[in-house]
Scaffold this active site. Structure first.
Site, PDB file in Angstrom:
ATOM      1  N   GLY B  30      -2.919  22.734 -15.673  1.00  0.00           N
ATOM      2  CA  GLY B  30      -2.668  23.809 -14.710  1.00  0.00           C
ATOM      3  C   GLY B  30      -3.634  24.969 -14.806  1.00  0.00           C
ATOM      4  N   CYS B 238      11.228   7.263  10.690  1.00  0.00           N
ATOM      5  CA  CYS B 238       9.922   7.002  11.306  1.00  0.00           C
ATOM      6  C   CYS B 238      10.099   6.127  12.541  1.00  0.00           C
ATOM      7  CB  CYS B 238       9.016   6.310  10.288  1.00  0.00           C
ATOM      8  SG  CYS B 238       7.510   5.617  11.018  1.00  0.00           S
ATOM      9  N   CYS B 241       8.441   2.495  11.572  1.00  0.00           N
ATOM     10  CA  CYS B 241       8.903   1.632  10.483  1.00  0.00           C
ATOM     11  C   CYS B 241      10.294   2.001   9.993  1.00  0.00           C
ATOM     12  CB  CYS B 241       7.914   1.679   9.315  1.00  0.00           C
ATOM     13  SG  CYS B 241       8.062   3.166   8.306  1.00  0.00           S
ATOM     14  N   CYS B 263       5.264   7.988  10.140  1.00  0.00           N
ATOM     15  CA  CYS B 263       4.831   8.241   8.764  1.00  0.00           C
ATOM     16  C   CYS B 263       3.436   8.849   8.753  1.00  0.00           C
ATOM     17  CB  CYS B 263       4.764   6.937   7.975  1.00  0.00           C
ATOM     18  SG  CYS B 263       6.354   6.269   7.528  1.00  0.00           S
ATOM     19  N   CYS B 269       3.456   3.044   5.947  1.00  0.00           N
ATOM     20  CA  CYS B 269       4.068   2.646   7.206  1.00  0.00           C
ATOM     21  C   CYS B 269       3.705   1.190   7.532  1.00  0.00           C
ATOM     22  CB  CYS B 269       3.590   3.586   8.311  1.00  0.00           C
ATOM     23  SG  CYS B 269       4.559   3.500   9.826  1.00  0.00           S
TER      24      CYS B 269
END
Lengths: 189, 290, 361
Positions: B30, B238, B241, B263, B269
């Site tokens: 970080g 979605c 899908c 998606c 997807c």
């Protein structure tokens, strides 16, 4: 300069150093994991792993401290010839330090970074006789649950981890094996 | 191009410099490591940081996937993928599971990453405190002192005004209990995925910063006890899908504003449709001419 | 039926070949040669070399041709090329006092040893379109003073220095940090600031310099000396044990003389601002000197008036046009994932606000 100092570099440096770096990155990101790193053939007693790591990371911008057992002309020339790195006698100026654990002590003399730049700390390359997957238990970033690694000391590494986010980072090298211990790793027993 | 330039474009000294920065980044999760970013043959803001990190990591036998907005076929993803095909002769893929290195802009793939994988993020503004304090000299001090009060005040002001934290992407996280980090402009939906088995590397070229999150590292989205982090996400499945667990793009279909949600992760997807999932507006994969 | 947008790769390739076509333009018009650009658009070439930080007029001319005359794009091409070049060594500091001056003027003295040399300047031209040029007229050879290349022309500020009226700059033989090899770290040394300014965007540095004249960090500048000409570049060759001249480059140097009212520790004295740019670019060199002087407030013990030109972090982080243009223009890349996240948030906040209002009514 002896012929031994001129040979033993990377064949095809861009590819060899890419392979070596991925191993160095992988073991630093997964403390305790033992990887295989090769490509360099440094003069004895420096290990293949330490030599490969040095060729991968060192250059004229990185002062290197060599332990007394590695200060023979052949190894010093090998490091200088292949990397151009300045060899320093002063621990406080070292970006990398290489040697056996007992020679590297006291490790508290190496820079641990500053609060604003904790990255400005030495990376120690600790030459070992062998690498074992048993020893103190390690926990922390990069480690799923816990892992064990044979280490030359416990207290020093615990003291180093307590300095986080400052601190030293370590590689351990034996033959062509390599493992790492960043400052974030916590040691038990 | 390929024959005139070094493997993966960058010269070896530049790669060593980036590699050293990457290792310190991994050792201090970080924390933003300064690095001397080079001019790349693509503009700043187009992923020069990510490209430099990828170039420093790539092996000739890697399989590279590049996504932008979750999709493999967006123009900038195509351009970067081609760059590495040419300069590093790597194989490329659109499948998350096949890739060893994935460079991304703005998304984390829906399919969980595994131990052997590296995810490289393109980062525009690496400093999470930048919009609260424009001065680098000040923000560096704040990180050094772990002084993140300003960030909490900002988030709390959001709650006071809107009842919610009004940050939808680039939502700040705290890494391993120490550094507050910008996860790059991924939607906050992706934040929980950052605790993963893969290694995450972040490159900000123009801002000259590299940072990292090792595998299995604690990554906590900032929040308050009485206002816990909300992941958000789509309100419907979605359209192609029928996935209910994915981040969706809103697509405007016609002049009267008909919308569909699909998606954002095109690989996810497609995989779902291949195994027979069909959304309300989709057709089974076998019949899909596109 | 939704059809996913495909074919990004083909679209990019086609866009590139269209760019090639449109760059060439009408093929009935003769193609521009590199030599033409180098010779006839020399000031554009100079700017590309200066901000590209690479002294190579042929490559700069090529970049201008390739970029269709977009100078920032040309600078970008040069920078991207430069960064791949290996380093063989660094030169000795150039000696501008040994410059073969094509132009040398001082605004602070009517006449100076060595003389004022006007040189090929736009300064006193009337800005009237010269329609003769449209007819491809060729210029008559100009009447010039005999070359004074061998004559050493002392820096004009050195005359002030004799009286102790102008601050002496500390001699420093330390190799300055290289902005292109090390990340910028603040506070920056003056050498580093000057490095950033000399490759900074001409327009940005001009605007910053202008702002100091309008009171934002005012520093009362006079052009002590402005000189343009050629200097030798020498490199030490360790194997030979002496320095070898490897190039002869054209540069513009500007030294401003600025008022300084004195501080707690220093009596009133003149101070300096400094500008040095590849090629012929006095606008940039003068602007650079103004900004350099404004950035020196701390070391001179002046007050920080909060002016943008006094703000090192602001100036250094924003003067680079390659960084700036990249980031500014990148917002045209797709951002629909982030936008979607914002969209959902705004919808949610609006829903809740409306619900709250209805509940209140």
């Amino acid at each position: 300069m002896e012929a031994e100092s001129l040979s033993g570099g990377f064949d095809n440096a861009p590819i060899a150093s890419a392979h070596a770096f991925r191993v160095a990155l992988d073991v630093m990101a997964r403390p305790g994991k033992i990887g295989k790193i090769s490509g360099a053939l440094p003069p004895a007693p420096m290990t293949v792993a330490a030599g490969s790591l040095i060729l991968t990371l060192c250059d004229p911008e990185t002062p290197v401290w060599l332990a007394p057992s590695l200060q023979g002309a052949t190894i010093a020339d090998w490091v200088r010839f292949h990397t151009g790195a300045p060899l320093v006698a002063n621990r406080a100026g070292a970006m990398f330090a290489v040697g056996r654990w007992e020679e590297l002590a006291p490790i508290t003399d190496f820079p641990i970074g500053t609060p604003q730049y904790p990255d400005r700390s030495t990376t120690l390359i600790v030459e070992m006789d062998r690498m074992t997957a048993s020893g103190p238990t390690l926990r922390g970033p990069g480690i799923k649950d816990s892992i064990q690694l044979g280490l030359p000391d416990v207290k020093s590494f615990q003291a180093n981890a307590a300095l986080f986010p400052l601190g030293l980072d370590f590689y351990f090298t034996a033959g062509s094996q390599i493992a790492a211990l960043p400052r974030t790793t916590k040691l038990e027993g | 191009m390929s024959s005139d330039y070094n493997f993966a474009y960058l010269d070896e000294q530049t790669k060593r410099m980036i590699r050293r920065a990457l290792l310190k980044g991994v050792a201090i999760p970080g924390y933003q490591v300064p690095f001397a970013s080079r001019e790349m043959p693509m503009p700043y803001g187009w992923g020069t940081g990510g490209v430099q990190v990828t170039a420093a990591c790539l092996l000739p036998d890697d399989t590279l996937k590049v996504i932008d907005q979750g999709a493999d076929d967006t123009t900038n993803a195509v351009s970067i993928r081609k760059f590495f095909e040419k300069t590093a002769s790597v194989s490329v893929t659109e499948e998350t599971t096949e890739a060893t290195v994935i460079q991304t802009r703005h998304r984390i793939p829906e399919t969980p990453l595994t131990e052997g994988q590296i995810l490289v993020y393109q980062v525009p503004i690496p400093e999470p405190l930048r919009f609260l304090e424009p001065r680098e000299t000040e923000t560096r001090k704040m990180h050094a002192l772990e002084e993140y009060g300003l960030m909490h005040v900002k988030l709390y002001e959001d709650i006071a005004r809107h009842g919610h934290i009004a940050t939808a992407y680039a939502y700040p996280v705290k890494v391993e209990g120490r550094y507050v980090m910008d996860p790059s402009p991924i939607p906050k939906f992706d934040n929980p995925k950052m605790e993963m088995a893969g290694l995450q590397l972040f490159g900000a070229g123009r801002e000259q910063r590299i940072y990292a999150v090792p595998p299995y590292t604690r990554v906590v989205s900032l929040d308050f006890e009485d206002h816990p982090f909300e992941r958000g996400g789509a309100q419907q499945p979605c359209g192609l899908c029928a996935a209910t667990d994915a981040y969706l793009d809103e697509v405007i279909m016609d002049d009267i504003g008909t919308r569909m949600f699909v998606c954002s992760d095109t690989d996810y997807c497609r995989k779902r449709r291949e195994v027979g999932h069909v959304g309300e507006m989709g057709v089974p994969k076998a019949e899909d001419a596109a | 039926m939704y059809v996913a947008v495909k074919g990004g790769e083909a679209a990019i390739e086609n866009a590139h070949s269209w760019l090639d076509e449109i760059r060439r333009g009408d093929t009935d018009v003769p193609e521009l040669g590199i030599a033409q650009i180098r010779n006839q658009l020399a000031l554009a070439v100079d700017r590309v070399m200066a901000e590209g930080s690479l002294y190579d007029p042929d490559l700069a001319a090529l970049a201008i041709k390739q970029s269709r005359g977009d100078l920032i794009e040309a600078i970008f091409l040069i920078r991207a090329y430069r960064t791949t070049l290996p380093r063989f060594g660094s030169s000795r500091p150039i000696k501008t006092e040994n410059m073969a001056c094509m132009r040398r003027i001082s605004a602070t003295f009517k006449d100076v040893p060595g003389g004022q040399v006007l040189g090929p300047t736009f300064d006193y031209t009337h800005r009237l379109l010269d329609f003769k040029l449209a007819a491809e007229g060729s210029a008559e050879p100009a009447l010039k003073a005999p070359a004074q290349a061998d004559e050493v022309k002392p820096h004009i500020t050195s005359f002030l220095n004799d009286e102790g009226l102008i601050q002496s700059e500390p001699q420093n033989d330390q190799t300055p940090p290289d902005l292109t090899r090390e990340p910028l770290e603040l506070p920056a040394s003056r050498a580093l600031r000057l490095q950033a300014l000399t490759r900074g965007d001409e327009g940005f540095v001009l605007g910053m310099g202008y702002s100091t004249q309008r009171g934002y960090g005012r520093n009362h500048a006079f052009v002590g000396e402005l000189r343009i000409g050629n200097v030798a570049v020498e490199v030490d060759i360790p194997e030979l044990g002496f320095a070898v001249e490897i190039a002869d480059i054209e540069i513009t140097e500007c030294e401003t003389v600025n008022q300084f009212t004195g501080s707690k520790t220093e009596p009133p004295q003149f101070t300096r601002g400094y500008g040095l740019v590849f090629g012929q670019s006095e606008r940039k060199a003068i602007s650079m000197a103004l900004v350099d002087r404004a950035l020196r407030w701390k070391e001179l013990g002046e007050d920080d008036t909060g002016a943008p030109a006094q703000d090192e972090e602001f100036v250094l982080y924003h003067c680079d046009n390659i960084q700036a243009t990249g980031f500014v223009e990148h917002i045209k890349l797709p951002h629909y994932v982030d936008f979607q996240a914002e969209l959902e948030l705004v919808r949610k906040l609006r829903r809740e606000a409306n619900a709250a209002r209805e509940a209140a009514e």
